[in-house]
Design a protein around this motif. Structure first.
Motif, PDB file in Angstrom:
ATOM      1  N   ILE A 179       0.861  -1.189  -0.035  1.00 37.59           N
ATOM      2  CA  ILE A 179      -0.075  -0.018  -0.079  1.00 37.59           C
ATOM      3  C   ILE A 179       1.000   1.264   0.020  1.00 37.59           C
ATOM      4  O   ILE A 179       0.733   2.176  -0.687  1.00 37.59           O
ATOM      5  N   GLU A 180       2.000   1.192   0.695  1.00 36.29           N
ATOM      6  CA  GLU A 180       2.838   2.358   0.796  1.00 36.29           C
ATOM      7  C   GLU A 180       3.325   2.587  -0.569  1.00 36.29           C
ATOM      8  O   GLU A 180       3.589   3.894  -0.828  1.00 36.29           O
ATOM      9  N   GLU A 181       3.722   1.552  -1.226  1.00 40.77           N
ATOM     10  CA  GLU A 181       4.466   1.935  -2.545  1.00 40.77           C
ATOM     11  C   GLU A 181       3.551   2.233  -3.556  1.00 40.77           C
ATOM     12  O   GLU A 181       3.634   3.380  -4.299  1.00 40.77           O
ATOM     13  N   ALA A 182       2.152   1.960  -3.439  1.00 40.23           N
ATOM     14  CA  ALA A 182       1.211   2.347  -4.337  1.00 40.23           C
ATOM     15  C   ALA A 182       1.034   3.960  -4.143  1.00 40.23           C
ATOM     16  O   ALA A 182       0.823   4.816  -4.903  1.00 40.23           O
ATOM     17  N   GLN A 183       0.813   4.418  -2.780  1.00 38.07           N
ATOM     18  CA  GLN A 183       0.681   5.706  -2.294  1.00 38.07           C
ATOM     19  C   GLN A 183       1.649   6.537  -2.916  1.00 38.07           C
ATOM     20  O   GLN A 183       1.329   7.568  -3.026  1.00 38.07           O
ATOM     21  N   THR A 184       2.854   6.108  -2.755  1.00 32.74           N
ATOM     22  CA  THR A 184       3.978   6.796  -3.430  1.00 32.74           C
ATOM     23  C   THR A 184       3.972   7.251  -4.829  1.00 32.74           C
ATOM     24  O   THR A 184       4.255   8.353  -5.172  1.00 32.74           O
ATOM     25  N   ALA A 185       3.433   6.088  -5.355  1.00 32.80           N
ATOM     26  CA  ALA A 185       3.430   6.153  -6.750  1.00 32.80           C
ATOM     27  C   ALA A 185       2.143   7.146  -7.161  1.00 32.80           C
ATOM     28  O   ALA A 185       2.492   8.072  -8.242  1.00 32.80           O
ATOM     29  N   VAL A 186       1.108   7.199  -6.455  1.00 31.14           N
ATOM     30  CA  VAL A 186       0.165   8.538  -6.507  1.00 31.14           C
ATOM     31  C   VAL A 186       0.926   9.603  -6.463  1.00 31.14           C
ATOM     32  O   VAL A 186       0.520  10.611  -7.334  1.00 31.14           O
ATOM     33  N   ASP A 187       1.739  10.140  -5.467  1.00 30.14           N
ATOM     34  CA  ASP A 187       2.217  11.397  -5.298  1.00 30.14           C
ATOM     35  C   ASP A 187       3.387  11.507  -6.400  1.00 30.14           C
ATOM     36  O   ASP A 187       3.187  12.662  -6.964  1.00 30.14           O
ATOM     37  N   GLU A 188       3.935  10.677  -6.951  1.00 33.62           N
ATOM     38  CA  GLU A 188       4.996  10.821  -7.978  1.00 33.62           C
ATOM     39  C   GLU A 188       4.259  11.074  -9.362  1.00 33.62           C
ATOM     40  O   GLU A 188       4.945  11.955  -9.972  1.00 33.62           O
ATOM     41  N   LEU A 189       3.190  10.527  -9.772  1.00 29.90           N
ATOM     42  CA  LEU A 189       2.583  10.539 -10.975  1.00 29.90           C
ATOM     43  C   LEU A 189       1.857  12.196 -10.851  1.00 29.90           C
ATOM     44  O   LEU A 189       1.982  12.655 -11.976  1.00 29.90           O
ATOM     45  N   ILE A 190       1.046  12.150 -10.063  1.00 27.24           N
ATOM     46  CA  ILE A 190       0.349  13.658  -9.757  1.00 27.24           C
ATOM     47  C   ILE A 190       1.220  14.767  -9.679  1.00 27.24           C
ATOM     48  O   ILE A 190       1.210  15.838 -10.287  1.00 27.24           O
ATOM     49  N   GLY A 191       2.615  14.255  -8.851  1.00 28.39           N
ATOM     50  CA  GLY A 191       3.479  15.406  -8.654  1.00 28.39           C
ATOM     51  C   GLY A 191       4.389  15.673  -9.873  1.00 28.39           C
ATOM     52  O   GLY A 191       5.209  16.659 -10.084  1.00 28.39           O
ATOM     53  N   THR A 192       4.338  14.761 -11.172  1.00 30.59           N
ATOM     54  CA  THR A 192       4.871  15.078 -12.198  1.00 30.59           C
ATOM     55  C   THR A 192       4.147  15.410 -13.282  1.00 30.59           C
ATOM     56  O   THR A 192       4.392  15.271 -14.541  1.00 30.59           O
ATOM     57  N   GLY A 193       3.038  16.035 -12.983  1.00 27.69           N
ATOM     58  CA  GLY A 193       2.388  16.688 -13.994  1.00 27.69           C
ATOM     59  C   GLY A 193       0.999  16.082 -14.586  1.00 27.69           C
ATOM     60  O   GLY A 193       0.175  16.623 -15.538  1.00 27.69           O
TER      61      GLY A 193
END
Length: 437
Positions: A179-193
């Motif tokens: 779950i932690e990896e998935a939530q980090t992925a959310v931040d990375e994708l939304i954070g990169t535009g």
């Protein structure tokens, strides 16, 4: 090709006319398309824009200087040089509407319109299309808000898949084990535009790629392929645009392919047509075959796969220009059965050190002539020609492809050929095709 096959071909193949084709793009896929097109007795000349070092050296091919989004100059060249067919390789110009633009000048284009290209450019749009058509897909939701996506992930649990909703050069997919990896992925994708993301269930099974051609009514699948997305051996590490592929994939049995045709490909074309979209081009279905043997769609792409194309086209005996023109002219239903060479094909990608992260360019490439003499076809991707010197110019540099009577022979040949090629920092996986050995 046997005598009967020749007799059954359209008269246009027997009474050849000279054909000029323009391929849009600069990767290994585009090199493979130009290479296969030039094998046709009808094709007089092929142009690539902007092309790469491989297309610059390909006999009968000429590189142009236009970028893939320079629609005006591409249209002007096609009209002035009387080019018969434009084949669009990458997804970006399709999503930007290159087909719509060129068709406005009565230019024949193989590649879907901007509306059709949404099947790749918007994963949420594609998922709704398939859900409405009753096609088996991975279940999931689309999110614009990061907190809402994280709450959904926490509820669903892991493993789970997080995807960029829009185009991401084949790398905007994170298969999260926690779950932690998935939530980090959310931040990375939304954070990169990326303004929206798709979160969906993790499907167990084995993946297979089906590149199918359609004129908007009839669908003809090419040989099934499997690719290796991960950078590391054993299918580990970061996702890439693809580190190798092989065809035909044994998991795609005739029975499975029949189901894919009737349960996935044909309903997709019907659903597109019901939305007023006359889809002419490649329907590239990325499928998961579940442990129960059922095919489910992971995603659709609107163009030839890379590197799957480099493994599939060397096995195609049917002239590619005739096949693509049949799609463009809406007569695919009348086209005779596709002819294939016997055996298997394996493509291994040689990449720059550091890919899919940062990497250096400008490394001298040596040994391609020797590799091809040993039995490979070397499709160039991230290369450029400066004078007589071939240099690296991208992350995925070469797609070294070999055919063999079976997979073992093709794999043995391709790795023998790779030993002949050298550039500083060269990296390639040594286990491409491990599932079929």
């Amino acid at each position: 090709m046997d005598k009967l096959s020749i007799i059954n071909y359209p008269l246009s193949i027997i009474h050849c006319k000279t054909v000029k084709v323009l391929v849009v793009g600069n990767g290994g896929r585009e090199h493979a398309l130009a290479w296969k097109l030039l094998q046709s007795p009808q094709v007089q000349q092929c142009f690539c824009t902007p092309g790469n070092g491989g297309t610059a050296l390909l006999e009968g091919c000429e590189n142009l200087s236009y970028t893939v989004d320079d629609f005006a100059n591409i249209a002007r060249f096609v009209q002035q040089d009387k080019v018969d067919l434009v084949v669009v390789g990458p997804e970006v110009p399709l999503a930007q509407g290159i087909t719509d633009y060129l068709q406005g000048y009565n230019i024949k284009v193989f590649g879907p319109t901007q509306a059709g290209a949404q099947i790749e450019s918007s994963k949420s749009w594609a998922k709704k299309l398939m859900a409405d058509a009753g096609i088996a897909i991975a279940q999931g939701e689309t999110f614009k808000d990061a907190d809402a996506a994280k709450a959904y992930i926490a509820k669903q649990g892991a493993p789970i898949v997080v995807k960029a909703d829009k185009l991401a050069a084949g790398k905007g997919v994170i298969v999260a084990q926690t779950i932690e990896e998935a939530q980090t992925a959310v931040d990375e994708l939304i954070g990169t535009g990326f303004s929206s993301i798709v979160v969906e269930e993790f499907l167990q099974g084995e993946e297979v790629s089906i590149l199918a051609l359609t004129d908007g009514k009839t669908v003809r699948p090419l040989l099934p392929a499997q690719d290796h997305k991960r950078i590391g051996e054993g299918d580990t590490g970061l996702n890439t645009g693809g580190m190798g592929a092989y065809a035909p994939a044994p998991i795609a049995t005739p029975e499975l392919l029949a189901r894919v045709q009737t349960e996935i490909l044909e309903p997709t074309v019907t659903a597109l047509r019901q939305r007023g979209i006359n889809y002419c081009g490649v329907l590239y279905a990325g499928l998961m075959v579940t442990p129960e043997g059922d095919p489910k769609v992971l995603e659709y792409n609107c163009r030839f796969g890379d590197p799957e194309t480099q493994a599939v086209l060397p096995l195609l005996e049917t002239p590619l220009d005739e096949l693509l023109m049949a799609c463009v002219e809406g007569r695919l239903e009348e086209f005779p059965p596709l002819q294939w060479y016997d055996g298997s094909a394996v493509c291994v990608v040689a990449a720059s050190e550091g890919y899919p992260g940062s990497y250096e360019k400008g490394k001298v490439i040596q040994g391609i002539t020797k590799a091809e003499a040993l039995g490979s076809t070397v499709f160039q991707a991230g290369t450029k020609l400066e004078g007589d010197t071939l240099l690296t110019d991208g992350g995925r540099v070469l797609g070294v492809t070999s055919r063999g009577k079976d997979f073992n022979k093709a794999i043995e040949t391709v790795y023998g050929c790779l030993e002949a090629i050298d550039f500083s920092g060269q990296y390639y996986r040594r286990d491409i095709g491990h599932r079929v050995r």
